[in-house]
Design a protein around this motif. Structure first.
Motif, PDB file in Angstrom:
ATOM      1  N   ALA A  38      -2.285   9.024   6.105  1.00 19.18           N
ATOM      2  CA  ALA A  38      -3.672   8.453   6.118  1.00 19.18           C
ATOM      3  C   ALA A  38      -3.680   6.360   6.517  1.00 19.18           C
ATOM      4  O   ALA A  38      -4.647   6.116   6.624  1.00 19.18           O
ATOM      5  CB  ALA A  38      -4.967   9.044   4.654  1.00 19.18           C
ATOM      6  N   ALA A  39      -3.051   6.632   5.143  1.00 19.30           N
ATOM      7  CA  ALA A  39      -2.989   5.403   5.963  1.00 19.30           C
ATOM      8  C   ALA A  39      -2.262   4.538   7.457  1.00 19.30           C
ATOM      9  O   ALA A  39      -3.402   3.647   7.671  1.00 19.30           O
ATOM     10  CB  ALA A  39      -1.498   4.244   5.153  1.00 19.30           C
ATOM     11  N   GLN A  82      -0.179  11.017   1.702  1.00 22.08           N
ATOM     12  CA  GLN A  82      -1.133   9.711   2.098  1.00 22.08           C
ATOM     13  C   GLN A  82      -0.429   8.690   3.050  1.00 22.08           C
ATOM     14  O   GLN A  82      -1.388   7.626   3.477  1.00 22.08           O
ATOM     15  CB  GLN A  82       0.526   8.862   1.474  1.00 22.08           C
ATOM     16  N   MET A  83       1.018   8.654   3.954  1.00 21.89           N
ATOM     17  CA  MET A  83       1.337   7.464   5.069  1.00 21.89           C
ATOM     18  C   MET A  83       0.292   7.838   5.815  1.00 21.89           C
ATOM     19  O   MET A  83       0.027   6.966   6.271  1.00 21.89           O
ATOM     20  CB  MET A  83       2.668   7.717   5.160  1.00 21.89           C
ATOM     21  N   ARG A 136       0.915  -1.122  -0.549  1.00 21.78           N
ATOM     22  CA  ARG A 136       0.426   0.083  -0.165  1.00 21.78           C
ATOM     23  C   ARG A 136       1.148   1.394   0.258  1.00 21.78           C
ATOM     24  O   ARG A 136       1.859   1.131  -0.303  1.00 21.78           O
ATOM     25  CB  ARG A 136      -1.049  -0.019   1.136  1.00 21.78           C
ATOM     26  N   ALA A 137       0.210   2.553   0.596  1.00 17.47           N
ATOM     27  CA  ALA A 137       0.649   3.480   0.764  1.00 17.47           C
ATOM     28  C   ALA A 137       2.527   3.591   0.608  1.00 17.47           C
ATOM     29  O   ALA A 137       3.403   3.422   1.137  1.00 17.47           O
ATOM     30  CB  ALA A 137       0.704   4.321   2.698  1.00 17.47           C
ATOM     31  N   THR A 149       3.859  12.309   5.647  1.00 14.73           N
ATOM     32  CA  THR A 149       3.238  13.208   3.914  1.00 14.73           C
ATOM     33  C   THR A 149       1.474  12.592   4.132  1.00 14.73           C
ATOM     34  O   THR A 149       1.467  11.374   5.069  1.00 14.73           O
ATOM     35  CB  THR A 149       3.555  11.748   2.987  1.00 14.73           C
ATOM     36  N   GLY A 185       5.970   5.773  -0.166  1.00 13.26           N
ATOM     37  CA  GLY A 185       6.406   6.900   0.363  1.00 13.26           C
ATOM     38  C   GLY A 185       7.200   6.776  -0.746  1.00 13.26           C
ATOM     39  O   GLY A 185       8.282   5.701  -1.551  1.00 13.26           O
ATOM     40  N   GLN A 190       8.160   1.037   0.961  1.00 12.17           N
ATOM     41  CA  GLN A 190       7.081   0.528   0.854  1.00 12.17           C
ATOM     42  C   GLN A 190       6.334   0.272   2.312  1.00 12.17           C
ATOM     43  O   GLN A 190       7.040  -0.975   2.873  1.00 12.17           O
ATOM     44  CB  GLN A 190       6.694  -0.482  -0.295  1.00 12.17           C
TER      45      GLN A 190
END
Length: 189
Positions: free
Chosen positions: A169-170, A166-167, A24-25, A164, A27, A31
């Motif tokens: 949120a993950a 994205q991270m 997933r996410a 970040t 960076g 990974q």
């Protein structure tokens, strides 16, 4: 069948038999691999006051457990991002436990954090590497995402940009929402 064909067939069979990991996410550094949920083993570490702590002490709290050391280049590189991630996640009931494996103990880690202006991460020590051994960590840095039920949900080997969107949120998704307080009974007013 030629020897090369046998080797390729064997490799394909082996690859198909290996457990699949959901990646997933991603960076800029690594990974986040979602392998969970799986039980988190028990281990202990110490806090800034050199009191023994356990993961169970954080029951109901989401955790981002980062195993690092001051002598580890990639670890040093990701520390500011972890510090900013702690600021962003604290309001969600998620604690970053950056467990230092430095054998020099508190003095070494405290000086490092002060020098690098890392102000939001607590001082957590694991100089004997008990956490890494218990979780089967292969190298530093390694970060493990733990949900509010104390289960490992994902891990990332290597450095990452934890701050970040994205991270963050993950991590929030993997940890899950904080427990809701029961609504007040308004019928008695």
């Amino acid at each position: 069948m030629p020897r090369r064909g046998l080797l390729l067939a064997a490799a394909g069979t082996l690859a198909a038999a290996l457990p699949r990991r959901k990646a997933r996410a991603a960076g800029p550094f690594g990974q986040l691999r979602e392998d969970g949920p799986r039980p988190l083993p028990e281990f202990s570490f110490t806090d800034a006051e050199e009191q023994e702590r356990r993961v169970a002490d954080f029951a109901g709290t989401g955790l981002l457990i980062n195993l690092w050391a001051t002598w580890c280049g990639p670890c040093v590189e990701e520390m500011p991002a972890l510090d900013r991630a702690q600021a962003a996640l604290l309001g969600d009931g998620i604690q970053v436990l950056a467990l230092s494996s430095d054998r020099g103990g508190r003095a070494v880690v405290e000086l490092f954090l002060k020098d690098k202006k890392i102000t939001r991460l607590g001082l957590w020590l694991d100089p004997r590497g008990a956490a890494g051994r218990a979780m089967g960590v292969r190298g530093l840095p390694t970060t493990v995402v733990v949900d509010r039920q104390g289960r490992e949900m994902a891990r990332l080997e290597g450095a990452a940009a934890w701050d970040t969107p994205q991270m963050l949120a993950a991590v929030r998704r993997l940890v899950g929402p904080p427990a809701r307080k029961p609504a007040e009974d308004l019928s008695r007013t």
